[in-house]
Enzyme design. Structure first.
Site, PDB file in Angstrom:
ATOM      1  N   LYS A   1       1.230  -1.175  -0.202  1.00 49.89           N
ATOM      2  CA  LYS A   1       0.075  -0.632  -0.255  1.00 49.89           C
ATOM      3  C   LYS A   1       0.873   1.402   0.073  1.00 49.89           C
ATOM      4  O   LYS A   1       0.520   2.613  -0.311  1.00 49.89           O
ATOM      5  CB  LYS A   1      -1.005   0.073   0.881  1.00 49.89           C
ATOM      6  CG  LYS A   1      -0.279  -0.134   2.602  1.00 49.89           C
ATOM      7  CD  LYS A   1      -1.101  -0.153   3.876  1.00 49.89           C
ATOM      8  CE  LYS A   1      -0.825   0.679   4.913  1.00 49.89           C
ATOM      9  NZ  LYS A   1      -0.436   1.351   5.401  1.00 49.89           N
ATOM     10  N   ASP A   2       2.334   1.037   0.201  1.00 50.28           N
ATOM     11  CA  ASP A   2       2.970   2.037   0.754  1.00 50.28           C
ATOM     12  C   ASP A   2       3.959   2.574  -0.546  1.00 50.28           C
ATOM     13  O   ASP A   2       4.247   3.844  -1.373  1.00 50.28           O
ATOM     14  CB  ASP A   2       4.468   2.332   1.247  1.00 50.28           C
ATOM     15  CG  ASP A   2       3.597   1.840   2.734  1.00 50.28           C
ATOM     16  OD1 ASP A   2       2.596   2.668   3.111  1.00 50.28           O
ATOM     17  OD2 ASP A   2       4.090   1.757   3.823  1.00 50.28           O
TER      18      ASP A   2
ATOM     19  N   ARG B   1      -8.667   9.065   4.318  1.00 49.11           N
ATOM     20  CA  ARG B   1      -9.553   7.647   3.933  1.00 49.11           C
ATOM     21  C   ARG B   1     -10.082   6.863   5.149  1.00 49.11           C
ATOM     22  O   ARG B   1     -11.530   7.147   5.566  1.00 49.11           O
ATOM     23  CB  ARG B   1      -8.754   6.999   3.233  1.00 49.11           C
ATOM     24  CG  ARG B   1      -9.660   5.713   2.940  1.00 49.11           C
ATOM     25  CD  ARG B   1      -8.946   4.345   2.453  1.00 49.11           C
ATOM     26  NE  ARG B   1      -7.736   3.876   3.349  1.00 49.11           N
ATOM     27  CZ  ARG B   1      -8.192   3.367   4.507  1.00 49.11           C
ATOM     28  NH1 ARG B   1      -9.310   2.556   4.978  1.00 49.11           N
ATOM     29  NH2 ARG B   1      -6.943   3.332   5.098  1.00 49.11           N
ATOM     30  N   ARG B   2      -9.498   6.567   6.557  1.00 45.09           N
ATOM     31  CA  ARG B   2      -9.919   6.291   7.705  1.00 45.09           C
ATOM     32  C   ARG B   2     -10.846   7.656   8.210  1.00 45.09           C
ATOM     33  O   ARG B   2     -12.209   7.507   8.959  1.00 45.09           O
ATOM     34  CB  ARG B   2      -9.345   6.001   8.279  1.00 45.09           C
ATOM     35  CG  ARG B   2      -8.009   4.825   8.021  1.00 45.09           C
ATOM     36  CD  ARG B   2      -7.360   4.177   9.265  1.00 45.09           C
ATOM     37  NE  ARG B   2      -6.407   3.276   8.842  1.00 45.09           N
ATOM     38  CZ  ARG B   2      -5.536   2.807   8.919  1.00 45.09           C
ATOM     39  NH1 ARG B   2      -4.728   3.677  10.021  1.00 45.09           N
ATOM     40  NH2 ARG B   2      -4.802   1.671   8.923  1.00 45.09           N
TER      41      ARG B   2
ATOM     42  N   ARG C   1       0.242  10.134  14.694  1.00 49.28           N
ATOM     43  CA  ARG C   1       1.452   9.303  13.461  1.00 49.28           C
ATOM     44  C   ARG C   1       1.838   8.555  14.533  1.00 49.28           C
ATOM     45  O   ARG C   1       2.013   8.751  15.610  1.00 49.28           O
ATOM     46  CB  ARG C   1       2.512  10.331  12.272  1.00 49.28           C
ATOM     47  CG  ARG C   1       1.453  11.167  11.515  1.00 49.28           C
ATOM     48  CD  ARG C   1       2.317  10.945  10.293  1.00 49.28           C
ATOM     49  NE  ARG C   1       3.870  10.041  10.380  1.00 49.28           N
ATOM     50  CZ  ARG C   1       4.443   9.574   9.614  1.00 49.28           C
ATOM     51  NH1 ARG C   1       5.525  11.452   9.317  1.00 49.28           N
ATOM     52  NH2 ARG C   1       5.905   9.624   9.123  1.00 49.28           N
TER      53      ARG C   1
ATOM     54  N   ARG D   1       1.331   4.566  19.555  1.00 49.05           N
ATOM     55  CA  ARG D   1      -0.083   4.665  19.234  1.00 49.05           C
ATOM     56  C   ARG D   1      -1.546   4.133  20.206  1.00 49.05           C
ATOM     57  O   ARG D   1      -1.521   5.138  21.074  1.00 49.05           O
ATOM     58  CB  ARG D   1      -0.742   4.554  17.438  1.00 49.05           C
ATOM     59  CG  ARG D   1      -0.842   5.420  16.662  1.00 49.05           C
ATOM     60  CD  ARG D   1      -1.194   4.918  15.523  1.00 49.05           C
ATOM     61  NE  ARG D   1      -0.008   5.328  13.702  1.00 49.05           N
ATOM     62  CZ  ARG D   1      -0.683   5.690  13.207  1.00 49.05           C
ATOM     63  NH1 ARG D   1      -1.638   5.660  12.902  1.00 49.05           N
ATOM     64  NH2 ARG D   1       0.495   6.208  11.801  1.00 49.05           N
TER      65      ARG D   1
ATOM     66  N   CYS E   1      -0.857   7.103  -3.181  1.00 46.77           N
ATOM     67  CA  CYS E   1      -1.054   6.368  -2.110  1.00 46.77           C
ATOM     68  C   CYS E   1      -1.960   7.579  -1.410  1.00 46.77           C
ATOM     69  O   CYS E   1      -2.284   6.358   0.381  1.00 46.77           O
ATOM     70  CB  CYS E   1      -0.419   5.512  -1.571  1.00 46.77           C
ATOM     71  SG  CYS E   1       1.361   6.162  -1.420  1.00 46.77           S
TER      72      CYS E   1
END
Length: 321
Positions: free
Chosen positions: A84-85, A132-133, A150, A156, A243
């Site tokens: 995905k990156d 997106r989230r 981040r 996190r 992306c």
């Protein structure tokens, strides 16, 4: 597959715990084939600037360009990436040699009190690094406070455990690979919540025409993962989305052998949350037919004015985090 005398396979990886863990799975497999493997840790711009929103660091590829440079300079033999990156445009001189079996492709909610997204208290704070989230959270719970975060998975989760946040949204694959799947409160799936293109998939990149390394990797290649992610990335490319764009997609093979591909385009420009979705399925047996399916679904989205939404996000929407 015989071992060459004195052969050492140099495997490049980012230095984060997650990157090294998922690269470690590849290294273990190569060692089981009899190869001597050297891990080469390479820091990327995305790793070096942990407190800066990704979109402010640069365009696509902030987690991969230094690894690609090492491949081109032959300092490493292969690089393990989260697919995905990777930008949809291939870097000249490089190629994808192998796509291992995909992990869970979805996002998950991890909440402090063990409640799902719909049951979080009013005005609860939810941490995410992704536009997106963020938009999809807003679509379900417009009352929640979205906090841009981040950092690695541990940092996190620490902010959650220390009470700074009520919940975080993370990739299921990352938690699974780190052995933290027990932290998952809720799996977030389509049609309500779409994952990033190629989420949960790894890709092994090599220097173009390196036939020996390609042969070494052949036993860990998974064709179903490869074809599904080819379709997803073709959809992304046809929408001219990088992306960081607010685009989601998920491809999977059904019981009848057809590849079913769905996709969505998201926008919260001007404070108005919008989501377009489309899907299609077909018999797919090679990269050309997989890419064709991706373009077909992209065309369906474009016919619903997806381009206008993406343009709004680029021109007047909130910047990606």
């Amino acid at each position: 597959m015989g071992k060459l005398a004195g052969e050492v396979v140099r495997v490049g990886t980012r230095g984060s715990q997650l990157a090294r863990t998922q690269t470690g799975h590849v290294i273990d497999q190569l060692r089981s084939f009899g190869f001597e493997v050297q891990e080469v840790i390479i820091s990327t711009r995305g790793d070096q600037q942990q407190t800066v929103p990704i979109a402010q660091i640069g365009n696509d590829g902030v987690f991969v360009r230094e690894l690609e440079k090492a491949l081109l300079e032959e300092r490493i033999d292969l690089a393990v990436h989260s697919l995905k990156d990777l930008p949809t445009a291939m870097t000249p001189g490089l190629e994808f040699a192998c796509t291992p079996l995909r992990a869970t492709p979805f996002d998950v909610l991890v909440s402090r009190n063990g409640v799902g997204l719909c049951d979080l208290p009013a005005d609860a704070s939810v941490g995410t690094a992704s536009i997106r989230r963020r938009i999809q959270i807003q679509a379900v719970r417009p009352d929640l406070q979205i906090v841009a975060i981040r950092g690695n998975v541990d940092s996190r989760l620490r902010r959650l455990d220390e009470g700074e946040l009520d919940a975080v949204v993370l990739a299921a694959a990352g938690l699974e690979r780190l052995g933290r799947a027990e932290r998952i409160t809720e799996l977030l799936q389509p049609p309500e919540f779409w994952p990033a293109v190629a989420q949960g998939a790894l890709v092994i990149q090599i220097k173009e025409a390196n036939q020996r390394v390609r042969e070494i990797l052949e036993p860990i290649h998974d064709s179903a993962t490869y074809l599904a992610t080819i379709a997803e990335r073709a959809l992304l490319a046809a929408l001219a989305g990088g992306c960081l764009a607010p685009i989601g997609s998920w491809g999977r093979f059904e019981g009848d052998g057809e590849l079913c591909l769905g996709g969505c385009v998201l926008s919260d420009a001007g404070g108005k949350v919008e989501k377009l979705t489309a899907s299609s399925s077909s018999q797919v047996c090679n990269s050309e037919s997989a890419a064709s399916l991706g373009c077909e679904v992209a065309e369906k989205l474009l016919s619903q004015s997806a381009q206008e939404l993406l343009d709004l996000m680029r021109d007047g929407g909130s910047p990606p985090h």
